[in-house]
Scaffold this active site. Sequence first.
Site, PDB file in Angstrom:
ATOM      1  N   GLY A   2      44.465   3.147   9.031  1.00 56.65           N
ATOM      2  CA  GLY A   2      43.271   2.315   9.207  1.00 56.65           C
ATOM      3  C   GLY A   2      43.436   1.045   9.986  1.00 56.65           C
ATOM      4  O   GLY A   2      42.443   0.446  10.408  1.00 56.65           O
TER       5      GLY A   2
ATOM      6  N   GLU B 182      50.080   5.632   6.346  1.00 54.24           N
ATOM      7  CA  GLU B 182      49.672   6.723   7.254  1.00 54.24           C
ATOM      8  C   GLU B 182      49.018   6.173   8.525  1.00 54.24           C
ATOM      9  O   GLU B 182      47.891   6.540   8.854  1.00 54.24           O
ATOM     10  CB  GLU B 182      48.657   7.637   6.555  1.00 54.24           C
TER      11      GLU B 182
ATOM     12  N   GLY C 128      47.771   5.810  12.210  1.00 53.25           N
ATOM     13  CA  GLY C 128      47.568   6.688  13.360  1.00 53.25           C
ATOM     14  C   GLY C 128      47.370   5.820  14.595  1.00 53.25           C
ATOM     15  O   GLY C 128      48.295   5.525  15.345  1.00 53.25           O
TER      16      GLY C 128
ATOM     17  N   ARG D 225      35.507   9.165  22.952  1.00 49.10           N
ATOM     18  CA  ARG D 225      35.175   8.005  22.109  1.00 49.10           C
ATOM     19  C   ARG D 225      33.941   7.227  22.562  1.00 49.10           C
ATOM     20  O   ARG D 225      33.120   6.855  21.728  1.00 49.10           O
ATOM     21  CB  ARG D 225      36.384   7.065  21.969  1.00 49.10           C
TER      22      ARG D 225
ATOM     23  N   TYR E 239      31.217   7.320  19.711  1.00 48.59           N
ATOM     24  CA  TYR E 239      31.108   6.118  18.868  1.00 48.59           C
ATOM     25  C   TYR E 239      30.594   4.915  19.652  1.00 48.59           C
ATOM     26  O   TYR E 239      30.681   3.793  19.159  1.00 48.59           O
ATOM     27  CB  TYR E 239      32.483   5.721  18.318  1.00 48.59           C
TER      28      TYR E 239
ATOM     29  N   CYS F  16      27.771  17.359  32.888  1.00 54.46           N
ATOM     30  CA  CYS F  16      26.302  17.393  32.943  1.00 54.46           C
ATOM     31  C   CYS F  16      25.664  16.924  31.641  1.00 54.46           C
ATOM     32  O   CYS F  16      25.062  17.716  30.908  1.00 54.46           O
ATOM     33  CB  CYS F  16      25.847  18.806  33.276  1.00 54.46           C
ATOM     34  N   GLU F  17      25.842  15.673  31.335  1.00 52.83           N
ATOM     35  CA  GLU F  17      25.248  15.047  30.150  1.00 52.83           C
ATOM     36  C   GLU F  17      25.041  13.580  30.481  1.00 52.83           C
ATOM     37  O   GLU F  17      25.956  12.950  31.021  1.00 52.83           O
ATOM     38  CB  GLU F  17      26.237  15.064  28.961  1.00 52.83           C
TER      39      GLU F  17
HETATM   40  N1  LLP Z   1      45.038   9.043   6.943  1.00 53.95           N
HETATM   41  C1  LLP Z   1      43.899   9.750   6.789  1.00 53.95           C
HETATM   42  C2  LLP Z   1      43.686  10.499   5.555  1.00 53.95           C
HETATM   43  C3  LLP Z   1      42.936   9.753   7.804  1.00 53.95           C
HETATM   44  O1  LLP Z   1      41.807  10.429   7.636  1.00 53.95           O
HETATM   45  C4  LLP Z   1      43.171   9.023   8.998  1.00 53.95           C
HETATM   46  C5  LLP Z   1      42.199   9.004  10.087  1.00 53.95           C
HETATM   47  C6  LLP Z   1      44.385   8.314   9.110  1.00 53.95           C
HETATM   48  C7  LLP Z   1      45.289   8.343   8.068  1.00 53.95           C
HETATM   49  C8  LLP Z   1      44.726   7.531  10.332  1.00 53.95           C
HETATM   50  O2  LLP Z   1      43.853   6.465  10.485  1.00 53.95           O
HETATM   51  P1  LLP Z   1      44.086   5.365  11.634  1.00 53.95           P
HETATM   52  O3  LLP Z   1      45.347   4.630  11.302  1.00 53.95           O
HETATM   53  O4  LLP Z   1      44.187   6.074  12.915  1.00 53.95           O
HETATM   54  O5  LLP Z   1      42.882   4.500  11.548  1.00 53.95           O
HETATM   55  N2  LLP Z   1      38.350   9.677  15.963  1.00 53.95           N
HETATM   56  C9  LLP Z   1      38.110   8.356  15.431  1.00 53.95           C
HETATM   57  C10 LLP Z   1      39.053   8.013  14.297  1.00 53.95           C
HETATM   58  C11 LLP Z   1      39.015   9.018  13.149  1.00 53.95           C
HETATM   59  C12 LLP Z   1      39.996   8.679  12.047  1.00 53.95           C
HETATM   60  C13 LLP Z   1      40.108   9.795  11.081  1.00 53.95           C
HETATM   61  N3  LLP Z   1      41.066   9.597  10.032  1.00 53.95           N
HETATM   62  C14 LLP Z   1      38.193   7.348  16.577  1.00 53.95           C
HETATM   63  O6  LLP Z   1      38.405   7.752  17.717  1.00 53.95           O
HETATM   64  O7  LLP Z   1      38.015   6.148  16.361  1.00 53.95           O
END
Ligand code: LLP
Length: 446
Positions: free
Chosen positions: A243, A278, A280, A317, A321, A374-375
Amino acid sequence: MTLAFERNGSLCVEGVSLADIAARFGTPCYVYSRAALTAAFLAYTDTLRAHGVIDRSMVCYAIKANSNLAVLNVFARLGAGFDIVSGGELARVLAAGGSPDKIVFSGVGKKPAEMAEALKVGIHCFNIESASELATLNEVAESLGCIARISLRVNPDVDAKTHPYISTGLKSNKFGVAYTEAHAIYRHAASLRNIKVVGIDCHIGSQLLDPAPAAEAVDKLLSLVDALATDGIVIEHIDVGGGMGITYRSDEAAPSAAEYLAPMLVKLARRTEKLIFEPGRSLVGNAGLLLTRVDVLKPGEVKNFAIVDAAMNDLMRPAMYEAWHEIVKVGNSPAGAGVESRPRTAGTLHGREAVLRENPALPPSIYEIVGPVCESGDWLGHDRSLALSEGDLLAILSTGAYGMAMASNYNTRPRAAEVMVDGNDVHLIRQREAVAQLFALESLLP
Ligand code: LLP
């Protein structure tokens, strides 16, 4: 926020010019920096060390953000664990050299076959999201004659204050089990023969710029852990999810890993449980950019369009969003011209100044940066002030996370090439797809 810096009128990533990369690998092309990936990972582990919890912590990179094998391998070599959400992601982690015993398996709808694969290789933990999933996992484990280690994803009902599409910790979201029901589900889990309760987890949302909601969620998890202990249910690890937000635009202040993690680590440092993180986006987002070429300039009565060769299928993105990514011009200096004097630090912000200095004669205009799909939703940036000519290269910044990972073949567009820069070297880490591959699995009627 960019990892690119200017050298003699050309933007570079580490020791390699983006113009050279475009000449060699074509566009659109995702470019990642090994140094920036490494720096982002070490920012986490340094913070955990500073708080005295490194020896009982595991950083499990959430591979959904960017699951290229080379990216996973960089993190595996640094000792990372991995957070996966499908059997496909499991296969990727194993192919990239990740250790099964450092894998946590998240996701609301794991299939029995995926559970079986994960049990066979011996993953660290299943992050369970419903009573139904728990029952299925118990059955699958029984059929394989093994014990499944589980954590319950608890929905702490905390407002993460982020985009509603990427907020996951509210009662109204599909994720996790309700806070009020968690204790009863744990009790049931503890009674199942092929289940071993080992942890608790949560994930309240993504792109969080304020660390307070995550710390509030930790408080809620800790009270539940203490209540479970009085019931004889021992929680060995606390997994706080991902997050942490990143800087997408220079006027936006994202916390550093130290700032983001400190409020929760202050609470967790007093405990003895193992800790799982976790992340990402925060490990990869600012370690990547999307290189694209301006194919057509189309001045209009109301708007000027710059039609580039990347599109919504390459980077979802903005369309999905309304996400904002900085877009900068890449100089076209010939390879090898001049000697670099800047240190090659990852994450240096020099893009816009570089653009304006590079071509002062051409007045900037306001452009819609759009793809050829085409959007009308196929846009990458609105109202960007850039001095553009057809053939110019642009870098779309902060696209290392949820860029290529969410790319599609819409309009039968081959997905972009991916390269990783490592010092003065650049490695092709995914070939550009060929059109024939896109329909190779399709058949005509007899
Ligand atoms: N753990 C779980 C259970 C998750 O669902 C996610 C992301 C993460 C960890 C990693 O979260 P992060 O550190 O990346 O915030 N596609 C969207 C983001 C979707 C996130 C989904 N879950 C975007 O491009 O902003």
